[in-house]
Design a protein around this motif. Structure first.
Motif, PDB file in Angstrom:
ATOM      1  N   VAL A 231       0.848  -1.193   0.000  1.00  0.00           N
ATOM      2  CA  VAL A 231       0.000   0.000   0.000  1.00  0.00           C
ATOM      3  C   VAL A 231       0.886   1.246   0.000  1.00  0.00           C
ATOM      4  N   MET A 232       0.722   2.078  -1.023  1.00  0.00           N
ATOM      5  CA  MET A 232       1.507   3.304  -1.163  1.00  0.00           C
ATOM      6  C   MET A 232       0.721   4.539  -0.734  1.00  0.00           C
ATOM      7  N   ASP A 233      -0.597   4.455  -0.760  1.00  0.00           N
ATOM      8  CA  ASP A 233      -1.445   5.597  -0.400  1.00  0.00           C
ATOM      9  C   ASP A 233      -2.654   5.091   0.381  1.00  0.00           C
ATOM     10  N   ARG A 234      -2.611   5.227   1.698  1.00  0.00           N
ATOM     11  CA  ARG A 234      -3.683   4.711   2.556  1.00  0.00           C
ATOM     12  C   ARG A 234      -4.982   5.492   2.406  1.00  0.00           C
ATOM     13  N   GLY A 243      -7.770  -6.736  -3.869  1.00  0.00           N
ATOM     14  CA  GLY A 243      -8.869  -6.376  -2.983  1.00  0.00           C
ATOM     15  C   GLY A 243      -8.581  -5.189  -2.083  1.00  0.00           C
ATOM     16  N   LYS A 244      -7.288  -4.853  -1.896  1.00  0.00           N
ATOM     17  CA  LYS A 244      -6.932  -3.708  -1.062  1.00  0.00           C
ATOM     18  C   LYS A 244      -7.039  -2.407  -1.871  1.00  0.00           C
ATOM     19  N   ARG A 245      -6.932  -1.292  -1.153  1.00  0.00           N
ATOM     20  CA  ARG A 245      -6.950   0.021  -1.809  1.00  0.00           C
ATOM     21  C   ARG A 245      -5.599   0.701  -1.652  1.00  0.00           C
ATOM     22  N   GLY A 246      -5.205   1.447  -2.688  1.00  0.00           N
ATOM     23  CA  GLY A 246      -3.980   2.227  -2.614  1.00  0.00           C
ATOM     24  C   GLY A 246      -2.702   1.459  -2.842  1.00  0.00           C
ATOM     25  N   CYS A 247      -2.786   0.218  -3.340  1.00  0.00           N
ATOM     26  CA  CYS A 247      -1.574  -0.564  -3.638  1.00  0.00           C
ATOM     27  C   CYS A 247      -0.776   0.110  -4.762  1.00  0.00           C
ATOM     28  N   LEU A 248       0.506  -0.186  -4.808  1.00  0.00           N
ATOM     29  CA  LEU A 248       1.361   0.308  -5.887  1.00  0.00           C
ATOM     30  C   LEU A 248       0.749  -0.024  -7.245  1.00  0.00           C
ATOM     31  N   GLU A 249       0.248  -1.236  -7.408  1.00  0.00           N
ATOM     32  CA  GLU A 249      -0.350  -1.665  -8.667  1.00  0.00           C
ATOM     33  C   GLU A 249      -1.579  -0.833  -9.020  1.00  0.00           C
ATOM     34  N   SER A 255      -2.513  -0.256 -16.183  1.00  0.00           N
ATOM     35  CA  SER A 255      -3.972  -0.212 -16.051  1.00  0.00           C
ATOM     36  C   SER A 255      -4.408   0.971 -15.204  1.00  0.00           C
ATOM     37  N   ALA A 256      -3.665   1.224 -14.113  1.00  0.00           N
ATOM     38  CA  ALA A 256      -4.003   2.340 -13.223  1.00  0.00           C
ATOM     39  C   ALA A 256      -3.862   3.683 -13.943  1.00  0.00           C
TER      40      ALA A 256
END
Length: 390
Positions: A231-234, A243-249, A255-256
């Protein structure tokens, strides 16, 4: 044949060096010439190792080089599973590719059945295949050949190695795609002499792989290198494939970047890509790069912000592992402005004492073709597991 530990060490050296004399092998292993001869003679007799062209004489008797017999290994059916396609290649251990094919993955395809159909088609068209090697996106238990989790295919715990071996009676090797990229860079790329490097792949997703002290690291549970899911941005609302939010990907993958650009264009922000999006309904990463080259403000803003985030993730890698080299794989790294942005941000966040080489891979377009070949080459003599049916 069953190999002794000395023979395995000798074969590993020959494989990595391509050509090497008995004298050099003896020096590397600190063994006597007699011990080397005792181990090598059975390998020559069985045809696993060949004596090849002599070197030019430097005085005295000319040394004979030893080389691995690629025909003993046989043909390799290589398969790379990307999020959208299955790429196949027939090749050999030295990286000679005889043919390639690409099969699109449709949303309603049942992955394992589709894969079996493709393998059956390839084997019917090409005789002499002795091993099937697969590079697959997702969490892969490479020791047992099990797909632990692949978010792009929405599949968990598939015993793919067992399934394919039982159906086709051919040995199967399976590895995570980004770990396979590290092997491809080692055998066919820019880090042949390096024992400590990291590969960072930015495409539809983001992944990394670690090669340290001459070993490819899988980690506990075979999930080492999954930097895309850090996670780069909580505070971010962007949801990742995990399923998480703010991941590097979710923040900086191809795609991002595309999703963010499309959203901003639809909110009536100007971009030179607006007409193409309106006409074709979508844009891809090559369109984005063209937008950067044209110095489109919106495209440049979104992509440079992504590069800053990627730079911060590389800073984490440098601080934790201190690799000798970092190999960047991805179309986005080929654009000069974006690469310069990445380097500049790295200079801001890394210490002067942290020495590393930043390398952009020059085999991006052939990566999926070479990955399965590299998996076979890496595993060939590392353990006494290579079976006689090869």
């Amino acid at each position: 044949m069953k190999f002794t530990q000395s023979q395995l060490r000798i074969l590993e050296i020959i494989k990595n060096k391509n050509k090497i004399s008995r004298k050099k092998i003896a020096e590397e292993l600190e063994l006597t010439p007699a011990a080397i001869t005792k181990s090598i003679d059975p390998l020559l007799y069985s045809g696993i190792v060949l004596e090849v062209a002599q070197r030019e004489s430097t005085g005295g008797r000319r040394a004979t080089d030893l080389s691995l017999n690629k025909y003993w290994v046989g043909k390799i059916l290589g398969i790379s599973l990307t999020p959208t396609s299955i790429i196949t290649a027939i090749g050999d251990i030295e990286g000679e590719i005889f043919k390639t094919n690409s099969y699109k993955i449709e949303k309603d395809d049942e992955l394992t059945s589709y894969l079996e159909d493709i393998i059956e088609t390839e084997l019917k068209e090409e005789s002499g295949v002795k091993v099937i090697s697969m590079a697959i996106t997702g969490l892969i238990n490479s020791e047992n050949g099990v797909i632990l989790f692949s978010p792009h295919y929405k599949r968990k715990k598939i015993d793919l190695k067992k399934m394919i071996e039982e159906k086709f009676k051919i040995p199967v090797l399976i590895e995570n795609d980004v770990r396979a990229m590290a092997l491809t860079e080692r055998y066919f790329g820019e880090v042949k002499e390096s024992e400590n490097y990291v590969v960072l792949n930015v495409s539809e997703g983001i992944g990394s792989s670690i090669f340290m002290n001459g070993e490819l690291l899988s980690g506990h549970g075979f999930i080492a290198g999954e930097i895309g899911h850090v996670v780069m941005d909580r505070s971010s609302l962007r949801r990742c494939s995990c399923g998480k939010r703010g991941c590097l990907e979710a923040e900086a993958s191809n795609s991002a970047i595309i999703n963010r650009l499309v959203s901003m264009i639809k909110l009536n922000n100007y971009s030179c890509l607006k007409e193409k999006l309106k006409k074709e309904g979508s844009i891809d990463i090559l369109d984005v790069i063209e937008g950067v080259k044209a110095r489109d403000f919106l495209t440049t803003k979104v992509t440079t912000e992504a590069m800053v985030i990627i730079a911060h993730s590389i800073d984490m890698i440098i601080s934790l592992i201190n690799p000798e080299k970092i190999v960047l794989i991805g179309e986005i790294f080929k654009e000069r402005l974006l690469l310069s942005t990445l380097k500049l941000e790295l200079q801001k966040v890394t210490l002067e004492e942290q020495k590393y080489d930043l390398i952009v891979s020059d085999i991006l377009n052939e990566m999926h073709t070479y990955n399965p070949i590299s998996i076979v080459r890496h595993n060939l003599f590392r353990k006494n597991i290579w079976r006689d049916e090869l």
